[in-house]
Design an enzyme around this catalytic site. Sequence first.
Site, mmCIF file in Angstrom:
data_model
loop_
_atom_site.group_PDB
_atom_site.id
_atom_site.type_symbol
_atom_site.label_atom_id
_atom_site.label_comp_id
_atom_site.label_asym_id
_atom_site.label_seq_id
_atom_site.Cartn_x
_atom_site.Cartn_y
_atom_site.Cartn_z
ATOM 1 N N ASN A 85 0.883 -1.171 0.000
ATOM 2 C CA ASN A 85 0.000 0.000 0.000
ATOM 3 C C ASN A 85 0.920 1.221 0.000
ATOM 4 O O ASN A 85 1.488 1.568 1.031
ATOM 5 C CB ASN A 85 -0.889 -0.031 1.259
ATOM 6 N N TRP A 86 1.052 1.812 -1.168
ATOM 7 C CA TRP A 86 2.010 2.918 -1.307
ATOM 8 C C TRP A 86 1.510 4.230 -0.703
ATOM 9 O O TRP A 86 2.237 5.219 -0.702
ATOM 10 C CB TRP A 86 2.367 3.126 -2.783
ATOM 11 N N LYS A 87 0.268 4.242 -0.263
ATOM 12 C CA LYS A 87 -0.309 5.461 0.337
ATOM 13 C C LYS A 87 0.041 6.679 -0.524
ATOM 14 O O LYS A 87 -0.073 6.621 -1.744
ATOM 15 C CB LYS A 87 0.186 5.619 1.781
ATOM 16 N N HIS B 90 -9.711 1.797 4.592
ATOM 17 C CA HIS B 90 -8.448 1.958 5.324
ATOM 18 C C HIS B 90 -8.654 2.969 6.442
ATOM 19 O O HIS B 90 -9.396 3.943 6.281
ATOM 20 C CB HIS B 90 -7.339 2.422 4.373
ATOM 21 N N GLU C 227 -6.117 -4.438 10.431
ATOM 22 C CA GLU C 227 -5.049 -3.456 10.630
ATOM 23 C C GLU C 227 -5.334 -2.669 11.911
ATOM 24 O O GLU C 227 -6.045 -1.641 11.863
ATOM 25 C CB GLU C 227 -4.994 -2.478 9.459
ATOM 26 N N GLY D 97 2.122 2.151 10.943
ATOM 27 C CA GLY D 97 3.220 3.133 10.897
ATOM 28 C C GLY D 97 3.958 3.357 12.207
ATOM 29 O O GLY D 97 4.723 4.312 12.330
ATOM 30 N N SER E 160 2.720 -2.129 10.290
ATOM 31 C CA SER E 160 4.138 -2.327 10.629
ATOM 32 C C SER E 160 4.706 -3.678 10.180
ATOM 33 O O SER E 160 5.555 -4.256 10.855
ATOM 34 C CB SER E 160 4.378 -2.134 12.124
ATOM 35 N N GLY F 211 2.589 -1.233 4.233
ATOM 36 C CA GLY F 211 2.647 0.184 3.897
ATOM 37 C C GLY F 211 4.060 0.635 3.589
ATOM 38 O O GLY F 211 4.628 0.312 2.537
HETATM 39 P P1 PGA Z 1 2.464 0.377 7.599
HETATM 40 O O1 PGA Z 1 1.018 0.619 6.996
HETATM 41 O O2 PGA Z 1 2.958 -0.938 7.043
HETATM 42 O O3 PGA Z 1 3.290 1.555 7.141
HETATM 43 O O4 PGA Z 1 2.316 0.300 9.090
HETATM 44 C C1 PGA Z 1 0.147 -0.440 6.718
HETATM 45 C C2 PGA Z 1 -1.161 0.080 6.183
HETATM 46 O O5 PGA Z 1 -1.620 1.140 6.649
HETATM 47 O O6 PGA Z 1 -1.749 -0.521 5.275
#
Ligand code: PGA
Length: 250
Positions: A9-11, A98, A171, A177, A214, A235
């Site tokens: 998930n490149w956000k 999300h 999640e 994060g 994470s 992410g």
């Molecule tokens: P993260 O995000 O791996 O940076 O914790 C995961 C997500 O929000 O899908």
Amino acid sequence: MVKKYYFGNWKMYQTFSSVKKFVKDLKADKDWQNRLDDRYVGIAASYEHLYFLAQKLGNSFLLQGAQDCSQFTQGAYTGQVSVQSLLDVNIDFCIIGHNEARFYLEQSHEQIALKFKVLLAAGISPILCIGENLVEKEEGRTLEILFDQLEIILEILKKYTGTIKIFIAYEPVYAIGTGMIPSQKDLQDVFGFLQQLKNQVLIPENILFLYGGSVSSKTVISLQQINELSGFLIGKSSIDFQELKKIVEL
Ligand code: PGA
């Protein structure tokens, strides 16, 4: 785990130049696809990068997805992106619900359920994200919150007779994060509960569980112990090809 899915998930992390670098690094590793065996890799990019990825990697093994979609099919909805236009760039899956969309865009359970429906109708696999925040967890309300987020979706799935894969990504908000991941006990409780809910739907085989929050080359090994999991939503650690590759190969 039988078949493992690794969805990046490149956000809003990438720019056009960093996406180009990712594609270059991936293509340079000509052998990677052969080493993947029963592992699937997907990337949910920003809308503006989807066409480029479809052009460059459209015929590759990489699954391509979006990070959200409109609940409306067409019309005067400034700023929204329809599922039909996502089909034009051949996406395979789409993240919905999300936490960052629920929180910053104030998306409701009902709105997310409508997105879920339009995706099913279009034959695009939804990755529906659910998760409790730290306060809710500390109050012992994790399962209640998850049920609340899933209730309308379950009603849809009790009638759904199609064959596309539907991913439910757990999640926990406190894990996104932060570098923190839930304990094995917490994960077992959550996935045991989700497994029971899954048995209520018409075709349970359609439903696959992911974990997100994470996931990195440091945390993935302990997360792989959870039997109910079919993969991960990744992410920050998915934006660099080498780190993503490391996670997938562990
Ligand atoms: P993260 O995000 O791996 O940076 O914790 C995961 C997500 O929000 O899908």
